[in-house]
Design a protein around this motif. Structure first.
Motif, PDB file in Angstrom:
ATOM      1  N   LEU A   1      -5.858   0.642   4.667  1.00  0.00           N
ATOM      2  CA  LEU A   1      -5.137   0.182   5.859  1.00  0.00           C
ATOM      3  C   LEU A   1      -6.091  -0.422   6.885  1.00  0.00           C
ATOM      4  O   LEU A   1      -5.768  -1.430   7.517  1.00  0.00           O
ATOM      5  CB  LEU A   1      -4.347   1.338   6.483  1.00  0.00           C
ATOM      6  CG  LEU A   1      -3.057   1.733   5.785  1.00  0.00           C
ATOM      7  CD1 LEU A   1      -2.500   3.017   6.380  1.00  0.00           C
ATOM      8  CD2 LEU A   1      -2.034   0.628   5.860  1.00  0.00           C
TER       9      LEU A   1
ATOM     10  N   TYR B   1       1.158   4.057  -2.924  1.00  0.00           N
ATOM     11  CA  TYR B   1       0.847   5.430  -2.532  1.00  0.00           C
ATOM     12  C   TYR B   1       1.991   6.375  -2.883  1.00  0.00           C
ATOM     13  O   TYR B   1       1.777   7.453  -3.434  1.00  0.00           O
ATOM     14  CB  TYR B   1       0.552   5.478  -1.029  1.00  0.00           C
ATOM     15  CG  TYR B   1       0.250   6.856  -0.506  1.00  0.00           C
ATOM     16  CD1 TYR B   1      -1.012   7.404  -0.656  1.00  0.00           C
ATOM     17  CD2 TYR B   1       1.219   7.607   0.153  1.00  0.00           C
ATOM     18  CE1 TYR B   1      -1.302   8.668  -0.182  1.00  0.00           C
ATOM     19  CE2 TYR B   1       0.936   8.869   0.636  1.00  0.00           C
ATOM     20  CZ  TYR B   1      -0.327   9.392   0.471  1.00  0.00           C
ATOM     21  OH  TYR B   1      -0.607  10.643   0.943  1.00  0.00           O
TER      22      TYR B   1
ATOM     23  N   LEU C   1       0.831  -1.208   0.000  1.00  0.00           N
ATOM     24  CA  LEU C   1       0.000   0.000   0.000  1.00  0.00           C
ATOM     25  C   LEU C   1       0.867   1.261   0.000  1.00  0.00           C
ATOM     26  O   LEU C   1       0.595   2.211  -0.734  1.00  0.00           O
ATOM     27  CB  LEU C   1      -0.928   0.007   1.211  1.00  0.00           C
ATOM     28  CG  LEU C   1      -2.112  -0.945   1.174  1.00  0.00           C
ATOM     29  CD1 LEU C   1      -2.853  -0.922   2.499  1.00  0.00           C
ATOM     30  CD2 LEU C   1      -3.048  -0.581   0.047  1.00  0.00           C
ATOM     31  N   PHE C   2       1.906   1.265   0.819  1.00  0.00           N
ATOM     32  CA  PHE C   2       2.765   2.446   0.886  1.00  0.00           C
ATOM     33  C   PHE C   2       3.587   2.628  -0.387  1.00  0.00           C
ATOM     34  O   PHE C   2       3.834   3.765  -0.812  1.00  0.00           O
ATOM     35  CB  PHE C   2       3.679   2.371   2.118  1.00  0.00           C
ATOM     36  CG  PHE C   2       3.054   2.963   3.339  1.00  0.00           C
ATOM     37  CD1 PHE C   2       3.347   4.253   3.722  1.00  0.00           C
ATOM     38  CD2 PHE C   2       2.170   2.245   4.105  1.00  0.00           C
ATOM     39  CE1 PHE C   2       2.766   4.814   4.844  1.00  0.00           C
ATOM     40  CE2 PHE C   2       1.578   2.787   5.216  1.00  0.00           C
ATOM     41  CZ  PHE C   2       1.871   4.084   5.594  1.00  0.00           C
TER      42      PHE C   2
ATOM     43  N   LEU D   1      -5.988   5.409   0.991  1.00  0.00           N
ATOM     44  CA  LEU D   1      -4.932   4.681   1.700  1.00  0.00           C
ATOM     45  C   LEU D   1      -5.372   4.350   3.121  1.00  0.00           C
ATOM     46  O   LEU D   1      -5.178   3.224   3.586  1.00  0.00           O
ATOM     47  CB  LEU D   1      -3.640   5.495   1.734  1.00  0.00           C
ATOM     48  CG  LEU D   1      -2.514   4.902   2.602  1.00  0.00           C
ATOM     49  CD1 LEU D   1      -1.913   3.681   1.932  1.00  0.00           C
ATOM     50  CD2 LEU D   1      -1.449   5.929   2.897  1.00  0.00           C
TER      51      LEU D   1
ATOM     52  N   GLN E   1      -6.561  10.302  -2.559  1.00  0.00           N
ATOM     53  CA  GLN E   1      -5.619   9.186  -2.506  1.00  0.00           C
ATOM     54  C   GLN E   1      -5.257   8.852  -1.055  1.00  0.00           C
ATOM     55  O   GLN E   1      -5.166   7.686  -0.682  1.00  0.00           O
ATOM     56  CB  GLN E   1      -4.371   9.552  -3.295  1.00  0.00           C
ATOM     57  CG  GLN E   1      -3.282   8.536  -3.274  1.00  0.00           C
ATOM     58  CD  GLN E   1      -2.023   9.034  -3.953  1.00  0.00           C
ATOM     59  OE1 GLN E   1      -1.997  10.112  -4.534  1.00  0.00           O
ATOM     60  NE2 GLN E   1      -0.971   8.256  -3.884  1.00  0.00           N
ATOM     61  N   THR E   2      -5.072   9.869  -0.221  1.00  0.00           N
ATOM     62  CA  THR E   2      -4.743   9.641   1.189  1.00  0.00           C
ATOM     63  C   THR E   2      -5.903   8.995   1.929  1.00  0.00           C
ATOM     64  O   THR E   2      -5.707   8.081   2.741  1.00  0.00           O
ATOM     65  CB  THR E   2      -4.349  10.970   1.854  1.00  0.00           C
ATOM     66  OG1 THR E   2      -3.276  11.554   1.109  1.00  0.00           O
ATOM     67  CG2 THR E   2      -3.921  10.776   3.286  1.00  0.00           C
TER      68      THR E   2
END
Length: 109
Positions: free
Chosen positions: A98, A62, A58-59, A94, A90-91
């Motif tokens: 998570l 991102y 994921l990171f 994310l 997008q944040t």
């Protein structure tokens, strides 16, 4: 023109930083990573390696997307206007992802 170069540089460094953090998370094997701020304990998960790989992926995604969006932001005024909203969206995506990853790998009681 010089401002655009600085913005591109900052965007690339930020994106590479998030991607590097994701690569670091993928290699951790002894305990689960904690991507949230101000949380004392990492989550209790049943498969630490798979959980860390999922969070790391994921990171990485991102960070690469953030670098690309910030680079595109400097190309035209339309992208500059839309990119701040895209980065916020997008944040949020994310953070939601998570939560899903943590719920998927959380130990069942």
């Amino acid at each position: 023109m010089r401002e655009a170069v600085w913005i591109q540089l900052i965007g690339i460094v930020t994106g590479v930083g998030f991607a590097s953090l994701g690569m670091f998370y993928r290699t951790r094997k002894e305990k689960a990573v904690q991507p949230w701020a101000n949380v004392k304990e990492p989550p209790k998960v049943y498969d630490v390696i798979k959980y860390n790989k999922a969070v790391g992926n994921l990171f990485i995604v991102y960070g690469l997307l953030m670098a690309e969006i910030i680079y595109l932001m400097t190309l035209s005024d339309l992208w500059a206007l839309a990119s701040s909203g895209i980065i916020m969206l997008q944040t949020i995506v994310l953070m939601i992802a998570l939560v899903f990853v943590q719920n998927k790998y959380r130990e069942k009681k």
